[in-house]
Design an enzyme around this catalytic site. Structure first.
Site, PDB file in Angstrom:
ATOM      1  N   HIS A 203      37.811  82.432  46.260  1.00 32.51           N
ATOM      2  CA  HIS A 203      38.879  82.262  47.291  1.00 32.51           C
ATOM      3  C   HIS A 203      38.385  81.271  48.480  1.00 32.51           C
ATOM      4  O   HIS A 203      38.307  80.713  48.930  1.00 32.51           O
ATOM      5  CB  HIS A 203      40.411  83.180  47.537  1.00 32.51           C
ATOM      6  CG  HIS A 203      39.943  83.749  48.550  1.00 32.51           C
ATOM      7  ND1 HIS A 203      39.098  85.485  48.636  1.00 32.51           N
ATOM      8  CD2 HIS A 203      39.563  83.485  49.823  1.00 32.51           C
ATOM      9  CE1 HIS A 203      39.239  86.321  49.710  1.00 32.51           C
ATOM     10  NE2 HIS A 203      39.120  85.449  50.161  1.00 32.51           N
ATOM     11  N   ASP A 236      38.293  87.089  41.188  1.00 29.47           N
ATOM     12  CA  ASP A 236      38.256  86.458  42.635  1.00 29.47           C
ATOM     13  C   ASP A 236      36.903  86.530  42.992  1.00 29.47           C
ATOM     14  O   ASP A 236      35.721  87.369  44.260  1.00 29.47           O
ATOM     15  CB  ASP A 236      38.592  87.702  44.166  1.00 29.47           C
ATOM     16  CG  ASP A 236      38.925  86.883  45.223  1.00 29.47           C
ATOM     17  OD1 ASP A 236      38.606  85.679  45.706  1.00 29.47           O
ATOM     18  OD2 ASP A 236      39.178  87.065  46.400  1.00 29.47           O
ATOM     19  N   SER A 318      35.607  86.982  54.090  1.00 32.42           N
ATOM     20  CA  SER A 318      35.804  87.334  52.955  1.00 32.42           C
ATOM     21  C   SER A 318      33.860  86.728  52.206  1.00 32.42           C
ATOM     22  O   SER A 318      33.885  85.635  52.804  1.00 32.42           O
ATOM     23  CB  SER A 318      36.485  86.506  52.163  1.00 32.42           C
ATOM     24  OG  SER A 318      37.680  87.164  52.668  1.00 32.42           O
TER      25      SER A 318
END
Length: 475
Positions: A203, A236, A318
């Protein structure tokens, strides 16, 4: 549990805060009257969609069965108070804050303004403190003791947080991904090998996959253009490669996430709210935490059996490494559970001590497949399961979406004797409470692995040995 993928776009900073000025001296007392007061399915098929472009981790009954072909229907998303994600307690599914188009001003502007205000206030406080201390010294004598050595002379052993950070920071990068329309945000990654491969979250880089722009900046300030080598939406995980990579890259050492214990120390590195090269610490709060995260549209979902940590993780962390006390990577920071209030006035949620990382043993396998083939490989059992939020297990549906068979003919589940209506309650020694939990657990394995499935049929428990099949690609 559902979480949010972190969003990272930060609005422009307001004008610099006013600097306080000294108040005029009070007039001499006058003789006057006193004044008054004032004041998916288990085939390894999850709903489609990156996680937070820009960076950053199902309740409800379903009237129809998930499609055994990719993708299954998106999991319902429980309400989150912010655009960043998630669900209320016990909910599945989540969303992340979709970053706004660049305004031409720095993403960290507001953060910087807040810091400036704090520094101004701190400076004033320090000045007042000095005056009071000086006056006190003149009357009573000073009790201040000076250190014999300055900070630069302090020995920082390899096992200390400072020692780990000093070794790991040069091998982490701040990633900026931008789509062709100018949308995007900031995330983190770390050096995976000497060839210039960087591991991060899917992402984080999703905006740059189709013709966008991607850069990676090291703590030295050196910035490199990069390209996406491969990305796995379901896991992910993504791998990018630096263009004209330097020859002195130092890959971070990968640990063994299977050997991590609850209570172990953790160190997270990332760029929270655009503040690159930030180091935070905590512990492993839990293992094998079932987590589902998806984008704001609900069209995609990622599943993981995550490491939970209380190390502060915020939008921008992230893709960054979660390290153990020796500096080994044990996970990739991916998602957070948070309240609905945004940090720094951004509308994005911040850390409340519930962060989730993809175990590095799983991420390593995925990254190697992406480097080798450019596509992810998922393990599967070949059966469609309900994605309803449940605590009773993962039930094989009576019908697959679109009229497909709920149990793939000749697939792993069929060979093991599983049938529609069976409720899977354990995979090896892991308790399965829902379909998303089953998917996350299956994806911790590789195709060809043999697992023992415990299921209920007609009120009786049974077990079956299943050899996991495989599916290539997200589509």
């Amino acid at each position: 549990m559902s979480t949010e993928n972190e969003g990272t776009a930060v609005p422009p900073a307001p004008s610099a805060p006013p600097v306080p000025v000294d108040a005029p001296a009070a007039p001499a007392p006058q003789a006057q009257a006193p004044q008054g007061p004032y004041g998916q399915d288990a085939q390894g098929q999850a709903p489609q969609g990156p996680g937070a472009s820009g960076d950053a981790p199902h309740p409800g009954a379903s009237s129809s069965a998930p499609d055994p072909s990719w993708p299954p229907p998106p999991p319902p998303t429980a309400p989150y108070g912010d655009g960043g994600s998630g669900s209320g307690p016990g909910g599945w599914g989540s969303s992340y804050q979709q970053p706004a188009p660049k305004s031409g001003r720095g993403r960290g502007g507001l953060v910087a303004a807040v810091l400036v205000a704090a520094l101004v206030a701190g400076g004033l406080g320090g000045g007042l403190g000095y005056v009071l201390a000086r006056d006190n010294d003149e009357s009573t004598g000073s009790t201040t003791v000076s250190a014999s050595a300055n900070g630069g002379d302090v020995k920082r052993d390899p096992g200390t947080t400072a020692g780990v950070a000093a070794k790991a920071l040069p091998s982490t990068v701040t990633i900026e991904a931008e789509s062709t329309s100018g949308e995007g945000g900031t995330g983190t990654g770390f050096v995976f090998d000497k060839q210039g491969h960087i591991v991060t979250n899917n992402h984080v880089v999703a905006d740059a996959v189709d013709g966008g722009k991607l850069t990676a900046t090291f703590p030295t300030g050196k910035k490199y253009d990069a390209e996406v080598v491969g990305h796995a939406q379901g896991y992910d995980v993504a791998v990018i490669k630096l263009k004209d990579a330097p020859s002195d890259l130092k890959p971070l050492t990968l640990g063994d996430s299977d050997k991590v214990a609850v209570g172990d120390s953790t160190i997270a590195i990332g760029a929270p709210f655009g503040l690159s090269d930030t180091v935070t610490t905590g512990i492993i709060s839990a293992k094998n935490r079932p987590v589902a995260s998806s984008d704001g549209s609900g069209s995609q979902a990622s599943y993981m059996s995550a490491l939970q940590t209380d190390a502060s993780i915020n939008p921008g962390n992230s893709g960054g490494p979660l390290l153990d006390a020796r500096g080994n990577v044990i996970g990739i920071n991916s998602a957070i559970q948070s309240t609905g209030n945004g940090g720094f006035g951004t509308g994005q949620s911040g850390s409340i001590g519930l962060g989730f990382a993809i175990p590095i043993n799983q991420a390593k396998y995925v990254a190697q497949e992406l480097i080798k083939n450019g596509k992810p490989v998922y393990a599967k059992i070949g059966a469609s399961v309900s994605l309803d939020d449940s605590s009773d297990g993962a039930q094989i549906t009576d019908q697959g979406a679109g009229g497909a068979a709920p149990v793939e003919p000749g697939g792993p589940a069929a060979k093991a004797g599983l049938k529609p209506g069976d409720v899977i309650i354990k995979l090896d020694d892991r308790v399965i409470d829902s379909g998303p939990t089953l998917i996350g657990e299956i994806w911790t394995h590789q195709p060809g692995d043999k697992v023992t499935i415990t299921y209920e049929r007609g009120g009786k428990q049974r077990t079956a040995e299943v050899t996991l099949g495989s599916r290539v690609g997200d589509n």
